[in-house]
Enzyme design. Sequence first.
Site, short mmCIF file in Angstrom:
data_model
loop_
_atom_site.label_atom_id
_atom_site.label_comp_id
_atom_site.label_asym_id
_atom_site.label_seq_id
_atom_site.Cartn_x
_atom_site.Cartn_y
_atom_site.Cartn_z
N GLN A 93 2.69 -0.90 19.04
CA GLN A 93 3.75 -1.25 18.09
C GLN A 93 4.77 -0.13 17.93
O GLN A 93 5.76 -0.29 17.19
CB GLN A 93 3.12 -1.57 16.73
CG GLN A 93 2.18 -2.75 16.75
CD GLN A 93 1.37 -2.88 15.48
OE1 GLN A 93 1.54 -2.11 14.52
NE2 GLN A 93 0.47 -3.85 15.44
N HIS A 123 0.51 0.38 13.56
CA HIS A 123 0.86 0.65 12.17
C HIS A 123 1.64 1.98 12.01
O HIS A 123 1.18 2.91 11.34
CB HIS A 123 -0.38 0.66 11.30
CG HIS A 123 -1.12 -0.63 11.28
ND1 HIS A 123 -2.23 -0.84 10.49
CD2 HIS A 123 -0.93 -1.80 11.95
CE1 HIS A 123 -2.69 -2.06 10.69
NE2 HIS A 123 -1.90 -2.66 11.59
N TYR A 169 -0.79 1.77 -4.46
CA TYR A 169 -0.67 0.33 -4.25
C TYR A 169 -1.96 -0.32 -3.75
O TYR A 169 -1.97 -1.50 -3.46
CB TYR A 169 0.52 0.03 -3.36
CG TYR A 169 1.82 0.29 -4.09
CD1 TYR A 169 2.43 -0.70 -4.84
CD2 TYR A 169 2.38 1.56 -4.09
CE1 TYR A 169 3.58 -0.44 -5.57
CE2 TYR A 169 3.54 1.83 -4.81
CZ TYR A 169 4.14 0.82 -5.55
OH TYR A 169 5.28 1.09 -6.29
N TYR A 206 -9.65 -9.13 10.08
CA TYR A 206 -9.42 -10.12 11.13
C TYR A 206 -10.72 -10.81 11.55
O TYR A 206 -10.70 -11.93 12.03
CB TYR A 206 -8.73 -9.47 12.33
CG TYR A 206 -7.37 -8.92 11.97
CD1 TYR A 206 -6.31 -9.77 11.73
CD2 TYR A 206 -7.15 -7.55 11.85
CE1 TYR A 206 -5.05 -9.28 11.38
CE2 TYR A 206 -5.90 -7.05 11.50
CZ TYR A 206 -4.86 -7.92 11.27
OH TYR A 206 -3.62 -7.43 10.91
#
Length: 384
Positions: A99, A161, A264, A275
Amino acid sequence: MTRGGSTVARSRATQRLVLTLLALSLTAACSAETRFDTREHTVRVVEVTDGLEHPWSLAFLPNGDMLVTERPGRLRIVRDGQLLPDPVPGLPDIRAIGQGGLLDLALHPAFDSNRLVYVSYAADHDRGVTTHVARGRFEDEALHDVEVLFIAEPASGGGRHFGSRLLFDRDGYLYITVGDRGTMDRSQRLDDHAGTTIRLYDDGRIPGDNPFVGRNDARPEIYTYGNRNAQGMALHPETGDVWQNEHGPRGGDEVNLIRAGINYGWPVITHGVDYSGATIGEGITEKEGMEQPVHHWTPSIAPSGMAFYTGDAFPRWQGNLFVGALAHTHVARLVMDGERVVEEETLLREMGQRIRDVRQGPDGYLWLLTDHRNGRLLRVEPAE
């Protein structure tokens, strides 16, 4: 007789193939402009250009040109609706892995005078790979005097990520998202940049009022933590607050209002599951001392770029938040009431495109990038 019949059959098959290819070509040409009905407006989606390889981010220059990043490591110019053939030279060394690659792009608030462009990207560092942010001066269609302002530490292996959205607030502070790099527990560590939002001055210095400045157990660049992989960030047009979206696993994608020092919750609390279907963290969605999302999606839509709409082209969309969806291939329109999401509409799903970035252009239209090997730059305009 048999041979002649076979020849005729082959000839007819060839003709059918040619006609089929011609029909597909005409269909593709027609699809460059498509109308869609939404609850508030009928829109036309116009293809401005294609030929972009996994584009990630878009910025509008004062002269009408556009800059687009391509994840493999190229910065491109779009001029008068045409993709210029040569990439912009002068980028730092970039590692395209998974990514990662060349990711977000932001112009300095005073770009008109200083010509500074900021880029986030994956690059090698200390026997690993990690998120970097650099800036350079954009002149004569090239980047000059490039300097690295931030390196997320510690570096690690793998290609997941990286986060990497960039945003300037009204006071000129630079916000950077850093993903958890696929190791979820890192998001709860204040001595680790992974899974955080970073806040810096425009030259990379650390603001003295960052929430963890002066703590021996924390990295002073950190502004928020407990984030998984935030890939959308936008400034509220009225309050000036920073809003952010982040990827959950299977479910639990979030929209968050970013406040200094807030945890958070990832991975201790989440609305998603692994997953594999396994429970993540403590298997709960709320815990004291951890912030709840303003909005979440379960199942996951894989949110990416996002923008608040303030233009005049779509008056009934003013104040709405638009979020690109990669997995569910649409644009989510969120109707806001202060800090609450009170309505959601799914737009443009019929296109079947992975929406990587969403921007409001100087023309008041919405502009989209699609995340494909042959990615497209699209303009959403009124069709009424």
